[in-house]
Motif scaffolding. Sequence first.
Motif, PDB file in Angstrom:
ATOM      1  N   ALA A 167     117.429 111.685  98.899  1.00 35.35           N
ATOM      2  CA  ALA A 167     117.082 111.540 100.316  1.00 35.35           C
ATOM      3  C   ALA A 167     116.995 110.063 100.698  1.00 35.35           C
ATOM      4  O   ALA A 167     117.495 109.652 101.759  1.00 35.35           O
ATOM      5  CB  ALA A 167     115.767 112.259 100.619  1.00 35.35           C
ATOM      6  N   ILE A 168     116.389 109.264  99.846  1.00 33.21           N
ATOM      7  CA  ILE A 168     116.283 107.823 100.117  1.00 33.21           C
ATOM      8  C   ILE A 168     117.670 107.198 100.152  1.00 33.21           C
ATOM      9  O   ILE A 168     117.992 106.419 101.061  1.00 33.21           O
ATOM     10  CB  ILE A 168     115.391 107.139  99.054  1.00 33.21           C
ATOM     11  CG1 ILE A 168     113.932 107.591  99.236  1.00 33.21           C
ATOM     12  CG2 ILE A 168     115.503 105.615  99.146  1.00 33.21           C
ATOM     13  CD1 ILE A 168     113.026 107.252  98.064  1.00 33.21           C
ATOM     14  N   ARG A 169     118.522 107.542  99.198  1.00 30.16           N
ATOM     15  CA  ARG A 169     119.878 106.985  99.172  1.00 30.16           C
ATOM     16  C   ARG A 169     120.695 107.441 100.384  1.00 30.16           C
ATOM     17  O   ARG A 169     121.508 106.682 100.905  1.00 30.16           O
ATOM     18  CB  ARG A 169     120.576 107.328  97.858  1.00 30.16           C
ATOM     19  CG  ARG A 169     119.901 106.607  96.670  1.00 30.16           C
ATOM     20  CD  ARG A 169     120.624 106.786  95.372  1.00 30.16           C
ATOM     21  NE  ARG A 169     121.899 106.076  95.324  1.00 30.16           N
ATOM     22  CZ  ARG A 169     122.044 104.779  95.123  1.00 30.16           C
ATOM     23  NH1 ARG A 169     120.983 104.023  94.987  1.00 30.16           N
ATOM     24  NH2 ARG A 169     123.237 104.239  95.066  1.00 30.16           N
ATOM     25  N   ASP A 170     120.471 108.670 100.837  1.00 30.14           N
ATOM     26  CA  ASP A 170     121.153 109.154 102.049  1.00 30.14           C
ATOM     27  C   ASP A 170     120.730 108.332 103.265  1.00 30.14           C
ATOM     28  O   ASP A 170     121.560 108.003 104.117  1.00 30.14           O
ATOM     29  CB  ASP A 170     120.868 110.632 102.280  1.00 30.14           C
ATOM     30  CG  ASP A 170     121.590 111.547 101.303  1.00 30.14           C
ATOM     31  OD1 ASP A 170     122.494 111.066 100.582  1.00 30.14           O
ATOM     32  OD2 ASP A 170     121.241 112.742 101.254  1.00 30.14           O
ATOM     33  N   ILE A 171     119.451 108.011 103.362  1.00 30.91           N
ATOM     34  CA  ILE A 171     118.976 107.175 104.468  1.00 30.91           C
ATOM     35  C   ILE A 171     119.647 105.803 104.404  1.00 30.91           C
ATOM     36  O   ILE A 171     120.099 105.270 105.425  1.00 30.91           O
ATOM     37  CB  ILE A 171     117.438 107.020 104.432  1.00 30.91           C
ATOM     38  CG1 ILE A 171     116.762 108.348 104.797  1.00 30.91           C
ATOM     39  CG2 ILE A 171     116.978 105.902 105.378  1.00 30.91           C
ATOM     40  CD1 ILE A 171     115.262 108.371 104.568  1.00 30.91           C
ATOM     41  N   LEU A 172     119.731 105.250 103.209  1.00 39.13           N
ATOM     42  CA  LEU A 172     120.313 103.919 103.035  1.00 39.13           C
ATOM     43  C   LEU A 172     121.834 103.915 103.157  1.00 39.13           C
ATOM     44  O   LEU A 172     122.451 102.848 103.226  1.00 39.13           O
ATOM     45  CB  LEU A 172     119.915 103.358 101.662  1.00 39.13           C
ATOM     46  CG  LEU A 172     118.418 103.119 101.447  1.00 39.13           C
ATOM     47  CD1 LEU A 172     118.150 102.733  99.997  1.00 39.13           C
ATOM     48  CD2 LEU A 172     117.896 102.063 102.407  1.00 39.13           C
ATOM     49  N   GLY A 173     122.440 105.108 103.197  1.00 41.60           N
ATOM     50  CA  GLY A 173     123.892 105.196 103.288  1.00 41.60           C
ATOM     51  C   GLY A 173     124.577 104.844 101.980  1.00 41.60           C
ATOM     52  O   GLY A 173     125.721 104.392 101.968  1.00 41.60           O
ATOM     53  N   LYS A 174     123.879 105.048 100.871  1.00 39.95           N
ATOM     54  CA  LYS A 174     124.432 104.732  99.550  1.00 39.95           C
ATOM     55  C   LYS A 174     124.856 106.013  98.845  1.00 39.95           C
ATOM     56  O   LYS A 174     124.338 107.085  99.124  1.00 39.95           O
ATOM     57  CB  LYS A 174     123.386 104.017  98.688  1.00 39.95           C
ATOM     58  CG  LYS A 174     123.037 102.635  99.190  1.00 39.95           C
ATOM     59  CD  LYS A 174     122.092 101.964  98.234  1.00 39.95           C
ATOM     60  CE  LYS A 174     121.801 100.532  98.695  1.00 39.95           C
ATOM     61  NZ  LYS A 174     120.908  99.845  97.757  1.00 39.95           N
ATOM     62  N   SER A 175     125.743 105.844  97.901  1.00 40.98           N
ATOM     63  CA  SER A 175     126.196 106.966  97.081  1.00 40.98           C
ATOM     64  C   SER A 175     125.036 107.489  96.247  1.00 40.98           C
ATOM     65  O   SER A 175     124.133 106.753  95.872  1.00 40.98           O
ATOM     66  CB  SER A 175     127.317 106.496  96.168  1.00 40.98           C
ATOM     67  OG  SER A 175     127.585 107.450  95.185  1.00 40.98           O
ATOM     68  N   ARG A 176     125.085 108.775  95.945  1.00 36.91           N
ATOM     69  CA  ARG A 176     124.059 109.368  95.092  1.00 36.91           C
ATOM     70  C   ARG A 176     124.339 109.111  93.618  1.00 36.91           C
ATOM     71  O   ARG A 176     123.485 109.369  92.782  1.00 36.91           O
ATOM     72  CB  ARG A 176     123.995 110.868  95.337  1.00 36.91           C
ATOM     73  CG  ARG A 176     123.449 111.233  96.683  1.00 36.91           C
ATOM     74  CD  ARG A 176     123.371 112.712  96.806  1.00 36.91           C
ATOM     75  NE  ARG A 176     122.750 113.102  98.056  1.00 36.91           N
ATOM     76  CZ  ARG A 176     122.442 114.336  98.355  1.00 36.91           C
ATOM     77  NH1 ARG A 176     122.699 115.317  97.502  1.00 36.91           N
ATOM     78  NH2 ARG A 176     121.869 114.630  99.498  1.00 36.91           N
ATOM     79  N   SER A 177     125.511 108.654  93.297  1.00 36.64           N
ATOM     80  CA  SER A 177     125.902 108.463  91.896  1.00 36.64           C
ATOM     81  C   SER A 177     125.743 107.024  91.478  1.00 36.64           C
ATOM     82  O   SER A 177     126.058 106.109  92.226  1.00 36.64           O
ATOM     83  CB  SER A 177     127.353 108.881  91.690  1.00 36.64           C
ATOM     84  OG  SER A 177     127.522 110.217  92.039  1.00 36.64           O
ATOM     85  N   THR A 178     125.289 106.837  90.257  1.00 35.45           N
ATOM     86  CA  THR A 178     125.252 105.518  89.654  1.00 35.45           C
ATOM     87  C   THR A 178     126.068 105.611  88.378  1.00 35.45           C
ATOM     88  O   THR A 178     125.808 106.456  87.527  1.00 35.45           O
ATOM     89  CB  THR A 178     123.800 105.116  89.311  1.00 35.45           C
ATOM     90  OG1 THR A 178     123.026 105.172  90.501  1.00 35.45           O
ATOM     91  CG2 THR A 178     123.756 103.718  88.733  1.00 35.45           C
ATOM     92  N   MET A 179     127.058 104.753  88.262  1.00 31.01           N
ATOM     93  CA  MET A 179     127.934 104.804  87.104  1.00 31.01           C
ATOM     94  C   MET A 179     127.981 103.444  86.433  1.00 31.01           C
ATOM     95  O   MET A 179     127.901 102.430  87.094  1.00 31.01           O
ATOM     96  CB  MET A 179     129.336 105.216  87.524  1.00 31.01           C
ATOM     97  CG  MET A 179     129.428 106.624  88.027  1.00 31.01           C
ATOM     98  SD  MET A 179     131.084 106.981  88.503  1.00 31.01           S
ATOM     99  CE  MET A 179     130.798 107.704  90.096  1.00 31.01           C
ATOM    100  N   GLU A 180     128.117 103.487  85.129  1.00 31.45           N
ATOM    101  CA  GLU A 180     128.258 102.271  84.332  1.00 31.45           C
ATOM    102  C   GLU A 180     129.545 102.344  83.546  1.00 31.45           C
ATOM    103  O   GLU A 180     129.900 103.396  83.030  1.00 31.45           O
ATOM    104  CB  GLU A 180     127.109 102.166  83.331  1.00 31.45           C
ATOM    105  CG  GLU A 180     125.902 101.473  83.852  1.00 31.45           C
ATOM    106  CD  GLU A 180     124.859 101.295  82.746  1.00 31.45           C
ATOM    107  OE1 GLU A 180     125.202 100.743  81.677  1.00 31.45           O
ATOM    108  OE2 GLU A 180     123.746 101.732  82.970  1.00 31.45           O
ATOM    109  N   LEU A 181     130.218 101.241  83.441  1.00 32.46           N
ATOM    110  CA  LEU A 181     131.366 101.155  82.555  1.00 32.46           C
ATOM    111  C   LEU A 181     130.856 100.717  81.201  1.00 32.46           C
ATOM    112  O   LEU A 181     130.087  99.764  81.076  1.00 32.46           O
ATOM    113  CB  LEU A 181     132.389 100.150  83.087  1.00 32.46           C
ATOM    114  CG  LEU A 181     133.078 100.566  84.385  1.00 32.46           C
ATOM    115  CD1 LEU A 181     133.994  99.434  84.842  1.00 32.46           C
ATOM    116  CD2 LEU A 181     133.874 101.827  84.179  1.00 32.46           C
ATOM    117  N   VAL A 182     131.278 101.423  80.187  1.00 32.45           N
ATOM    118  CA  VAL A 182     130.819 101.108  78.834  1.00 32.45           C
ATOM    119  C   VAL A 182     131.883 100.355  78.087  1.00 32.45           C
ATOM    120  O   VAL A 182     133.028 100.617  78.137  1.00 32.45           O
ATOM    121  CB  VAL A 182     130.446 102.402  78.068  1.00 32.45           C
ATOM    122  CG1 VAL A 182     129.963 102.061  76.679  1.00 32.45           C
ATOM    123  CG2 VAL A 182     129.406 103.161  78.834  1.00 32.45           C
TER     124      VAL A 182
END
Length: 156
Positions: free
Chosen positions: A141-156
């Motif tokens: 919900a917070i990320r939706d307000i901020l207009g950010k993606s819900r996913s966090t990805m890292e390259l390994v």
Amino acid sequence: MSDFTAISKANESEDVEITNMSFFPNIKIKKVREAQRIDGTVTTERLKNAIISAIITVNNDLTQWRLIQQAQGVNSVDELTEELIDGKSKYLHLYKHAVYCWANALINDRYLNYDATAKAVKQIEPEQQSAGDLYRDARYAIRDILGKSRSTMELV
């Protein structure tokens, strides 16, 4: 010995409201109980403390977003009316969802520690969302307000 467990109803004689900063809405304890299915085994005082902690956390996460809105002349989340759902700002709905879920997660974290026999935990799990699920929903919900993606990805 019986497997019967009495569910306590909340005994709130009045609709206690927690005041918030002027940009965000006040939060009614009764509404949190209804939306999150929190029964009377959680006292009003404990729920109030959890809601206050949730408000502080969510408000802190949204500080920069709020300041940007206020710099554009928006005085309250209610004034953001470009996307209305059920007659209210989508941001208002998302804000309340974040606070409600965060407060419920705090309660779940605390209450599972009290009487957590193996049998009790098995009975609780299907009926309640886990604290992790609730924290995730609040973060979404917070990320939706901020207009950010819900996913966090890292390259390994």
